[in-house]
Design an enzyme around this catalytic site. Structure first.
Site, PDB file in Angstrom:
ATOM      1  N   LEU A 139       0.859  -1.173   0.000  1.00 35.64           N
ATOM      2  CA  LEU A 139       0.000   0.000   0.000  1.00 35.64           C
ATOM      3  C   LEU A 139       0.896   1.224   0.000  1.00 35.64           C
ATOM      4  O   LEU A 139       1.981   1.211   0.592  1.00 35.64           O
ATOM      5  CB  LEU A 139      -0.886   0.036   1.260  1.00 35.64           C
ATOM      6  CG  LEU A 139      -1.940  -1.071   1.435  1.00 35.64           C
ATOM      7  CD1 LEU A 139      -2.638  -0.908   2.783  1.00 35.64           C
ATOM      8  CD2 LEU A 139      -2.942  -1.058   0.304  1.00 35.64           C
ATOM      9  N   ASP A 140       0.482   2.289  -0.659  1.00 37.60           N
ATOM     10  CA  ASP A 140       1.239   3.530  -0.614  1.00 37.60           C
ATOM     11  C   ASP A 140       1.386   3.983   0.834  1.00 37.60           C
ATOM     12  O   ASP A 140       0.528   3.698   1.685  1.00 37.60           O
ATOM     13  CB  ASP A 140       0.522   4.631  -1.408  1.00 37.60           C
ATOM     14  CG  ASP A 140       0.495   4.343  -2.900  1.00 37.60           C
ATOM     15  OD1 ASP A 140       1.361   3.581  -3.371  1.00 37.60           O
ATOM     16  OD2 ASP A 140      -0.395   4.880  -3.592  1.00 37.60           O
ATOM     17  N   ARG A 141       2.433   4.714   1.108  1.00 33.91           N
ATOM     18  CA  ARG A 141       2.716   5.170   2.479  1.00 33.91           C
ATOM     19  C   ARG A 141       1.497   5.836   3.125  1.00 33.91           C
ATOM     20  O   ARG A 141       1.162   5.564   4.288  1.00 33.91           O
ATOM     21  CB  ARG A 141       3.887   6.158   2.455  1.00 33.91           C
ATOM     22  CG  ARG A 141       4.264   6.718   3.827  1.00 33.91           C
ATOM     23  CD  ARG A 141       5.197   7.900   3.675  1.00 33.91           C
ATOM     24  NE  ARG A 141       4.506   8.989   2.983  1.00 33.91           N
ATOM     25  CZ  ARG A 141       5.115  10.078   2.511  1.00 33.91           C
ATOM     26  NH1 ARG A 141       6.433  10.183   2.616  1.00 33.91           N
ATOM     27  NH2 ARG A 141       4.424  11.024   1.908  1.00 33.91           N
ATOM     28  N   THR A 143      -1.697   5.648   2.277  1.00 29.46           N
ATOM     29  CA  THR A 143      -2.946   4.875   2.248  1.00 29.46           C
ATOM     30  C   THR A 143      -3.017   4.020   3.503  1.00 29.46           C
ATOM     31  O   THR A 143      -2.051   3.358   3.859  1.00 29.46           O
ATOM     32  CB  THR A 143      -2.996   3.967   1.003  1.00 29.46           C
ATOM     33  OG1 THR A 143      -2.923   4.770  -0.175  1.00 29.46           O
ATOM     34  CG2 THR A 143      -4.284   3.164   0.972  1.00 29.46           C
ATOM     35  N   ARG A 241      -5.714   6.504  -7.545  1.00 26.54           N
ATOM     36  CA  ARG A 241      -5.461   7.940  -7.458  1.00 26.54           C
ATOM     37  C   ARG A 241      -5.481   8.597  -8.838  1.00 26.54           C
ATOM     38  O   ARG A 241      -6.064   9.677  -9.017  1.00 26.54           O
ATOM     39  CB  ARG A 241      -4.124   8.179  -6.745  1.00 26.54           C
ATOM     40  CG  ARG A 241      -4.125   7.637  -5.312  1.00 26.54           C
ATOM     41  CD  ARG A 241      -2.736   7.476  -4.731  1.00 26.54           C
ATOM     42  NE  ARG A 241      -2.110   8.769  -4.487  1.00 26.54           N
ATOM     43  CZ  ARG A 241      -0.871   8.895  -3.985  1.00 26.54           C
ATOM     44  NH1 ARG A 241      -0.157   7.808  -3.704  1.00 26.54           N
ATOM     45  NH2 ARG A 241      -0.365  10.081  -3.784  1.00 26.54           N
TER      46      ARG A 241
END
Length: 299
Positions: A139-141, A143, A241
């Site tokens: 997961l993105d930082r 998120t 996104r």
């Protein structure tokens, strides 16, 4: 880790090191790329080329990235409070907070989820190498939400195949800018690397990029924003996104594709994940609540 690229038309005439710096965002610097090229870790159409070589459309580039040079060989275990949502002998499901980076890389060699996992667990899969023990997906930082961890290599390999076949079902919730017109819809536009910003993605031209499909459903409309559920059918970097920006409704708090100041954090949360257990073969689903800040009217 081996990376393979085919140069698209919009990147022609870039220097080899510049192209690779854009193509492999995890590398720490152009100097690192230069050393890779000089060490013979990069081939263009099967041949070694110099750093200043200008790439052409259709060039096939193979780059072997030594991940151990990007992060410490011995990842330090760090005491960290983790929201362990579920665990058994083979897998762990963590409810990751926003702001926590998943694994070490240049610039973030400690304070990551992996550092915390190393403290909590003696056994984690090493399929993805020493930098990413246990990490099956990411997961993105910024998120938040559920992330799946493998304790064993067998579990990791079997979960990896499910991800490759797109049989793992994921649901995200997001607060997006403006009022989304339709109650539900499909965003089916390919994505590719951004031509200017190496750490971003953009909608690709027809016939280029990689297939990316997202289903969306409106959950609640606010005066100036909308709460939506997002169901990615593919797993491209920053897919949700970029797709919401393309729809004209960027996710609130998104510093890359929207306006950071529009929300206290990136308003994207991995709410549920469903898959076949890699050992028992039982179909299981985990779901966590929507963050409270997503449910109140913005001031």
């Amino acid at each position: 880790m081996k990376h393979n690229f085919t140069v698209q038309q919009e990147y022609k005439d870039l220097r080899l090191d510049v192209y690779l710096a854009n193509a492999i965002p995890e590398v720490p610097s152009r100097m690192f790329i230069k050393k890779m090229i000089e060490a013979g870790q990069v081939k263009v159409n099967g041949r070694l080329e110099k750093t200043k070589y200008k790439v052409s459309a259709g060039d096939r580039i193979e780059a072997v990235l030594d991940e151990e040079s990007l992060a410490p060989k011995d990842i330090p275990a760090e005491k960290m409070s983790l929201d362990i949502f579920y665990e058994d002998d083979d897998i762990v499901v963590i409810n990751k907070p926003s702001g926590l980076t998943v694994h070490p890389a240049s610039g973030s060699q400690s304070g990551t989820l992996v550092n915390g996992l190393m403290y909590h667990y003696e056994e984690l899969s090493d399929v993805n190498g020493p930098v990413r023990p246990g990490i099956v997906h990411r997961l993105d930082r910024d998120t938040s939400g559920l992330i799946l961890i493998a304790k064993t290599n067998v579990a990791h390999a079997r979960l990896g195949r499910q991800f490759e076949k797109h049989t793992i079902m994921k649901r995200y919730v997001a607060r997006v800018q403006g009022k989304v017109q339709f109650d539900q819809g499909v965003i089916d536009v390919p994505l590719g690397r951004h031509t200017k910003y190496h750490d971003q993605r953009q909608v690709a031209k027809a016939g280029e990029g990689k297939e990316a499909v997202t289903l969306y459903q409106v959950l609640k409309r606010f005066s100036k924003s909308t709460l939506v559920a997002l169901f990615p059918q593919t797993g491209r970097t920053h897919q949700l996104r970029v797709h919401m920006k393309h729809l004209g409704h960027p996710i609130l708090g998104d510093e890359k594709y929207g306006r950071k100041e529009s929300f206290p954090r990136l308003a994207l949360h991995a709410q549920s994940i469903a898959f076949e257990h890699p050992i028992t073969k039982q179909y299981i689903e985990f779901s966590c609540p929507t963050p409270a800040e997503f449910l109140t009217e913005s001031k």
